[in-house]
Scaffold this motif. Structure first.
Motif: not given
Length: 342
Positions: A184, A188-190, A192-193, A214, A216, A219
């Motif tokens: 991811t 973008d964040v959306t 990614q989820r 990752t 993060d 995440v």
């Protein structure tokens, strides 16, 4: 870990040989992955996460060499297989999702053709049957108008849809293990989820094991079962997601968690970065690789690499820190509760 592991990595060491010298990218890494488990491997860029998994698949560049170690997958040591056997295994028993789908996909071929080729390479079926399977996979990863989109080229997809194509390709032969390397990063964040939840749902549905790489910690909080924290080419800490987030026992893990924004209480709080820079892996420090950046570093930390200390008998959490030695001083939040030291 109650179930026998589908993958057992032991003392894996990988180096790259350049003009400046030997870059010790992976230094004695060991971990297990159980069938049906999602294992997260986290750490800063350059910590050895991706190289560890590329070593397992033996996909290193020409300057890279596996110096030592084993990777026992489904009862066989991948380090002892010849290249033909590894080629049969990659994409079949072990699937791989790479960081950037735009550079991983061939821009001159339709995405459907690339998935069909992968299926035909490992399955003795006709092209028509492979195409039918590709459509099923596109539907599985929720690509709209699956049959029509088989004809599309990579540049005609968004970043999130290209990643779904890569996931479909990785799942095409029903692998027992899926390795997702920063899947991811460019999204973008959306999106990614969406991708992470898709991986979790597919894992639950298909029952495969997953390694998610990752940098993060935020995440992987929702999707993984266990976490391996890497730094300086070594495992610094490992344990269940619940244990590591509730009671991190290595100063590096604590530093990573402090650098993740917490939006639960609605208050604005300043993030605390980890001071300093990662070690030079051509001349790594003789002791703990995190010692030069650690606020709790002692003399012993600069002299020798600590072992992985078990945290409790009923837990599989371990931490590579001299503060967990029986004679180490008590430090609040690391080897002692806050109230005990206050």
């Amino acid at each position: 870990m109650s179930r026998p592991p589908i993958l057992s990595v032991r003392n894996l060491r990988t180096s790259f040989f350049a003009q400046r010298g030997e870059v010790q990218a992976v230094r004695g890494v060991s971990f297990d992955v159980a069938p049906g488990e999602i294992l997260g491997i986290v750490g800063e860029s350059g910590s050895g996460k991706s190289i560890t998994c590329m070593s397992i698949l033996r996909l290193l560049k020409s300057t890279g060499r596996i110096v030592d170690g084993q990777a026992i997958f489904d009862g066989q040591d991948l380090m002892e297989l010849d290249e033909n056997a590894m080629a049969d295994l990659r994409g079949n028993d072990i699937g791989m999702i790479f960081q950037d789908p735009m550079t991983s996909l061939n821009p001159t071929l339709s995405v459907g053709e690339q998935v069909v080729e992968t299926i035909i390479r490992h399955r003795r079926i006709s092209r028509a049957e492979a195409r039918k399977r590709a459509i099923e996979l596109f539907e599985l990863v929720r690509i709209p108008s699956a049959a029509q989109r088989l004809k599309s080229f990579p540049h005609e997809f968004s970043g999130g849809m290209r990643q779904r194509v890569m996931i479909a390709m990785a799942l095409s032969c029903d692998p027992k293990l899926l390795i997702a390397d920063e899947p991811t990063t460019a999204l973008d964040v959306t999106i990614q989820r969406q991708i992470l939840l898709l991986l979790k749902q597919l894992q639950n549905r298909l029952g495969m094991a997953v390694i998610l790489i990752t940098h993060d910690l935020g995440v992987i909080a929702e999707v993984t079962d266990r976490i391996v924290v890497m730094y300086g080419g070594m495992v610094m800490e490992q344990g269940s997601v619940t244990e590591l987030f509730a009671h991190p026992r290595h100063p590096y893990t604590q530093g990573l968690l402090r650098s993740v924004p917490d939006l639960r209480d609605g208050e604005h709080t300043r993030l605390t970065p980890i001071a300093g820079t990662p070690p030079d892996m051509i001349q790594p420090p003789p002791g703990c690789p995190f010692a030069p950046r650690c606020v709790h570093a002692m003399k012993q930390c600069d002299i020798a690499i600590p072992p992985l200390y078990p945290m409790a008998e009923a837990s599989d959490q371990t931490a590579r820190c001299w503060l967990h030695h029986a004679q180490a001083p008590r430090v609040a939040g690391v080897n002692a509760p806050t109230a005990e030291v206050a």
